[in-house]
Design a protein around this motif. Structure first.
Motif, PDB file in Angstrom:
ATOM      1  N   VAL A  72     -12.305 -33.840   6.607  1.00  0.00           N
ATOM      2  CA  VAL A  72     -12.031 -32.592   5.912  1.00  0.00           C
ATOM      3  C   VAL A  72     -12.677 -32.663   4.532  1.00  0.00           C
ATOM      4  O   VAL A  72     -12.380 -33.565   3.747  1.00  0.00           O
ATOM      5  CB  VAL A  72     -10.511 -32.341   5.767  1.00  0.00           C
ATOM      6  CG1 VAL A  72     -10.262 -30.975   5.139  1.00  0.00           C
ATOM      7  CG2 VAL A  72      -9.814 -32.441   7.121  1.00  0.00           C
ATOM      8  N   LYS A  73     -13.539 -31.706   4.226  1.00  0.00           N
ATOM      9  CA  LYS A  73     -14.266 -31.690   2.952  1.00  0.00           C
ATOM     10  C   LYS A  73     -13.423 -31.040   1.855  1.00  0.00           C
ATOM     11  O   LYS A  73     -12.433 -30.352   2.137  1.00  0.00           O
ATOM     12  CB  LYS A  73     -15.571 -30.910   3.126  1.00  0.00           C
ATOM     13  CG  LYS A  73     -16.525 -31.495   4.145  1.00  0.00           C
ATOM     14  CD  LYS A  73     -17.740 -30.590   4.316  1.00  0.00           C
ATOM     15  CE  LYS A  73     -18.694 -31.122   5.380  1.00  0.00           C
ATOM     16  NZ  LYS A  73     -19.837 -30.205   5.608  1.00  0.00           N
ATOM     17  N   PRO A  74     -13.813 -31.221   0.584  1.00  0.00           N
ATOM     18  CA  PRO A  74     -13.118 -30.523  -0.497  1.00  0.00           C
ATOM     19  C   PRO A  74     -13.091 -29.013  -0.234  1.00  0.00           C
ATOM     20  O   PRO A  74     -14.091 -28.428   0.197  1.00  0.00           O
ATOM     21  CB  PRO A  74     -13.946 -30.858  -1.736  1.00  0.00           C
ATOM     22  CG  PRO A  74     -14.575 -32.171  -1.408  1.00  0.00           C
ATOM     23  CD  PRO A  74     -14.876 -32.108   0.070  1.00  0.00           C
ATOM     24  N   ALA A  75     -11.950 -28.391  -0.479  1.00  0.00           N
ATOM     25  CA  ALA A  75     -11.770 -26.988  -0.123  1.00  0.00           C
ATOM     26  C   ALA A  75     -12.714 -26.053  -0.867  1.00  0.00           C
ATOM     27  O   ALA A  75     -13.095 -24.999  -0.343  1.00  0.00           O
ATOM     28  CB  ALA A  75     -10.322 -26.576  -0.382  1.00  0.00           C
ATOM     29  N   LEU A 104      -4.452 -32.236   0.039  1.00  0.00           N
ATOM     30  CA  LEU A 104      -5.325 -33.123  -0.738  1.00  0.00           C
ATOM     31  C   LEU A 104      -6.734 -32.558  -0.921  1.00  0.00           C
ATOM     32  O   LEU A 104      -7.318 -32.722  -2.009  1.00  0.00           O
ATOM     33  CB  LEU A 104      -5.374 -34.515  -0.106  1.00  0.00           C
ATOM     34  CG  LEU A 104      -4.088 -35.343  -0.225  1.00  0.00           C
ATOM     35  CD1 LEU A 104      -4.233 -36.677   0.505  1.00  0.00           C
ATOM     36  CD2 LEU A 104      -3.710 -35.577  -1.692  1.00  0.00           C
ATOM     37  N   PRO A 105      -7.326 -31.877   0.074  1.00  0.00           N
ATOM     38  CA  PRO A 105      -8.660 -31.307  -0.148  1.00  0.00           C
ATOM     39  C   PRO A 105      -8.680 -30.175  -1.190  1.00  0.00           C
ATOM     40  O   PRO A 105      -9.758 -29.762  -1.621  1.00  0.00           O
ATOM     41  CB  PRO A 105      -9.046 -30.767   1.240  1.00  0.00           C
ATOM     42  CG  PRO A 105      -8.276 -31.607   2.194  1.00  0.00           C
ATOM     43  CD  PRO A 105      -6.954 -31.812   1.504  1.00  0.00           C
ATOM     44  N   LEU A 106      -7.509 -29.706  -1.595  1.00  0.00           N
ATOM     45  CA  LEU A 106      -7.441 -28.662  -2.629  1.00  0.00           C
ATOM     46  C   LEU A 106      -7.627 -29.235  -4.034  1.00  0.00           C
ATOM     47  O   LEU A 106      -7.843 -28.475  -4.989  1.00  0.00           O
ATOM     48  CB  LEU A 106      -6.093 -27.926  -2.555  1.00  0.00           C
ATOM     49  CG  LEU A 106      -5.785 -27.177  -1.252  1.00  0.00           C
ATOM     50  CD1 LEU A 106      -4.365 -26.612  -1.284  1.00  0.00           C
ATOM     51  CD2 LEU A 106      -6.792 -26.050  -1.032  1.00  0.00           C
ATOM     52  N   LEU A 107      -7.525 -30.550  -4.170  1.00  0.00           N
ATOM     53  CA  LEU A 107      -7.680 -31.170  -5.487  1.00  0.00           C
ATOM     54  C   LEU A 107      -9.088 -30.928  -6.029  1.00  0.00           C
ATOM     55  O   LEU A 107     -10.066 -30.948  -5.283  1.00  0.00           O
ATOM     56  CB  LEU A 107      -7.425 -32.680  -5.406  1.00  0.00           C
ATOM     57  CG  LEU A 107      -6.022 -33.132  -4.989  1.00  0.00           C
ATOM     58  CD1 LEU A 107      -5.975 -34.654  -4.882  1.00  0.00           C
ATOM     59  CD2 LEU A 107      -4.972 -32.635  -5.967  1.00  0.00           C
ATOM     60  N   THR A 108      -9.159 -30.730  -7.323  1.00  0.00           N
ATOM     61  CA  THR A 108     -10.467 -30.558  -7.961  1.00  0.00           C
ATOM     62  C   THR A 108     -10.725 -31.611  -9.028  1.00  0.00           C
ATOM     63  O   THR A 108     -11.849 -31.716  -9.525  1.00  0.00           O
ATOM     64  CB  THR A 108     -10.578 -29.157  -8.600  1.00  0.00           C
ATOM     65  OG1 THR A 108      -9.496 -28.963  -9.535  1.00  0.00           O
ATOM     66  CG2 THR A 108     -10.526 -28.072  -7.528  1.00  0.00           C
ATOM     67  N   ASP A 109      -9.718 -32.375  -9.395  1.00  0.00           N
ATOM     68  CA  ASP A 109      -9.891 -33.401 -10.423  1.00  0.00           C
ATOM     69  C   ASP A 109      -9.105 -34.654 -10.017  1.00  0.00           C
ATOM     70  O   ASP A 109      -7.993 -34.866 -10.492  1.00  0.00           O
ATOM     71  CB  ASP A 109      -9.396 -32.876 -11.777  1.00  0.00           C
ATOM     72  CG  ASP A 109      -9.633 -33.884 -12.900  1.00  0.00           C
ATOM     73  OD1 ASP A 109     -10.538 -34.739 -12.740  1.00  0.00           O
ATOM     74  OD2 ASP A 109      -8.917 -33.820 -13.917  1.00  0.00           O
ATOM     75  N   PRO A 110      -9.668 -35.470  -9.149  1.00  0.00           N
ATOM     76  CA  PRO A 110     -11.022 -35.400  -8.589  1.00  0.00           C
ATOM     77  C   PRO A 110     -11.029 -34.634  -7.256  1.00  0.00           C
ATOM     78  O   PRO A 110      -9.981 -34.386  -6.669  1.00  0.00           O
ATOM     79  CB  PRO A 110     -11.357 -36.863  -8.342  1.00  0.00           C
ATOM     80  CG  PRO A 110     -10.015 -37.434  -7.929  1.00  0.00           C
ATOM     81  CD  PRO A 110      -8.987 -36.724  -8.780  1.00  0.00           C
ATOM     82  N   ARG A 111     -12.226 -34.310  -6.783  1.00  0.00           N
ATOM     83  CA  ARG A 111     -12.370 -33.755  -5.437  1.00  0.00           C
ATOM     84  C   ARG A 111     -12.393 -34.906  -4.431  1.00  0.00           C
ATOM     85  O   ARG A 111     -12.989 -35.950  -4.697  1.00  0.00           O
ATOM     86  CB  ARG A 111     -13.661 -32.947  -5.312  1.00  0.00           C
ATOM     87  CG  ARG A 111     -13.666 -31.654  -6.104  1.00  0.00           C
ATOM     88  CD  ARG A 111     -14.971 -30.911  -5.919  1.00  0.00           C
ATOM     89  NE  ARG A 111     -14.971 -29.655  -6.633  1.00  0.00           N
ATOM     90  CZ  ARG A 111     -15.285 -29.526  -7.918  1.00  0.00           C
ATOM     91  NH1 ARG A 111     -15.647 -30.609  -8.604  1.00  0.00           N
ATOM     92  NH2 ARG A 111     -15.253 -28.338  -8.502  1.00  0.00           N
ATOM     93  N   VAL A 112     -11.745 -34.682  -3.290  1.00  0.00           N
ATOM     94  CA  VAL A 112     -11.700 -35.739  -2.276  1.00  0.00           C
ATOM     95  C   VAL A 112     -12.072 -35.168  -0.909  1.00  0.00           C
ATOM     96  O   VAL A 112     -11.893 -33.985  -0.641  1.00  0.00           O
ATOM     97  CB  VAL A 112     -10.292 -36.388  -2.172  1.00  0.00           C
ATOM     98  CG1 VAL A 112      -9.834 -36.924  -3.511  1.00  0.00           C
ATOM     99  CG2 VAL A 112      -9.262 -35.405  -1.629  1.00  0.00           C
TER     100      VAL A 112
END
Length: 364
Positions: A72-75, A104-112
């Motif tokens: 699953v990539k960053p959203a 978790l893919p919704l994170l932007t700091d950091p992106r995962v």
């Protein structure tokens, strides 16, 4: 834990109907049916366990068993700064991480980017031989998944129950990996050894226990018979799953349905294949390999399978680890208290990213 509950989980987590039928608690079926049809279930529309990944793949283990992998990539479509690998536990599959793969893919700091896979003999992965149904082999499987899906960049490993044991096995096998690539580890509702000393009584996890051994032999000789008897106790097995997997709080019936579905998809033969390795698991010494990482150790205080004392033992070996006791949560804390668990995982990911950045600067 009452004796019939012990037999239901250890002598067949999924053979609950087999054991339960012998105990004669079918009288509760009407009450159970009512619990399962809660019109106010907050998760009724959640579509639990049915999220679509960005990529499906199959990774071959070193003995050829195919492992079903999802990514699953960053959203927001941005570049991922690290990879989070979620490793599920005994008699489950990757669907147990529903909320973490959603959030978790919704994170932007950091992106995962998130990688999930089904352990051998579980979910959509291939069936393992009994000799290779070991925690040592699960560590090698995790290594194979990492080599295929996370060839570069920092990695965070998150393991639940037997998944945490697989991470410990990998740390024992490849300690250098935890110095160079794995910057953080989360061990949820798991144990470093002596699983039968508390929670599951030791005799039920022993290969010499006649009930466990007998169930394994029967499952090997007459698998269809065992599965038919097991399915006959559907309402009863649902009730046992609810009792043993979750804590004392009100639990969404949809969540219990998902848990029951995952367990029901794992044959009694597979459950008995792994009982010996769970009973002999002892990797306290391997925890030393995690001292280079940020570590989160988390468990529910109502966990009947691996009581919180197991997490305290792990944290005692890792004095810099963050130890979290989740109130009123059972073995499936990442489902039952998903907001809280995901919050702690997000904080771990942020620490991991900061550590990876600091190490990169120090080496440049």
């Amino acid at each position: 834990m009452k004796p019939w509950q012990t037999v239901a989980w250890a002598g067949g987590v999924l053979g609950a109907a087999v054991t339960g039928a012998a105990v004669g608690v079918v009288a509760h079926s009407t009450r159970i049916a009512t619990q399962r049809k809660d019109p106010d279930d907050p998760l009724a529309e959640e579509n639990l366990g049915k999220l679509k990944p960005d990529r499906h793949s199959t990774v071959a283990a070193d003995d050829g068993v195919p492992l079903a992998v999802q990514e699953v990539k960053p959203a927001d479509g941005g570049h991922a700064e690290l990879t989070v690998v979620l490793v599920h536990g005994y008699a489950l599959d990757s669907r147990c991480w529903h909320f973490q793969r959603r959030d978790l893919p919704l994170l932007t700091d950091p992106r995962v980017r998130v990688v999930l896979y089904d352990q051998r003999s579980h979910g959509r992965s291939g069936h393992s031989s009994r000799p290779n149904s070991t925690i040592e082999q699960l560590g090698k499987d995790l290594d194979a998944v990492l080599r295929a899906t996370a060839r570069r960049g920092p990695v965070v490993l998150v393991g639940h129950s037997m998944g945490g044991m697989a991470i410990m096995a990998l740390a024992e096998q490849r300690p250098k990996l935890f110095r160079d690539r794995v910057c953080a580890v989360a061990l949820l509702s798991t144990s470093a050894g002596e699983v039968g000393a508390s929670g599951l009584p030791k005799p039920w996890l022993s290969k010499n226990n006649p009930v466990t051994r007998g169930l394994g032999v029967l499952a090997g000789m007459q698998p269809a018979l065992v599965e038919r008897v097991r399915r006959a106790g559907g309402q009863l097995s649902w009730s046992i799953v609810r009792s043993l997997a979750f804590g004392g709080r009100q639990v969404s019936p949809a969540m219990v349905d998902l848990m029951n579905e995952m367990i029901g998809a794992t044959t009694v033969e597979v459950v008995t294949d792994f009982l010996e390795t769970l009973g002999s698991h002892d990797r306290k010494a391997a925890l030393a390999g995690l001292r280079h990482c940020e570590v989160l150790v988390l468990s529910g205080d109502a966990d009947r399978m691996t009581p919180f004392t197991h997490s305290e033992v792990i944290a005692g070996e890792l004095p810099d680890a963050e130890l979290v006791r989740v109130p009123e949560a059972g073995h499936m804390a990442m489902l039952e208290r998903h907001e809280l668990v995901t919050e702690y995982l997000a904080a771990l990911v942020r620490r991991a990213a900061a550590r990876a950045e600091a190490e990169q600067k120090a080496s440049s």
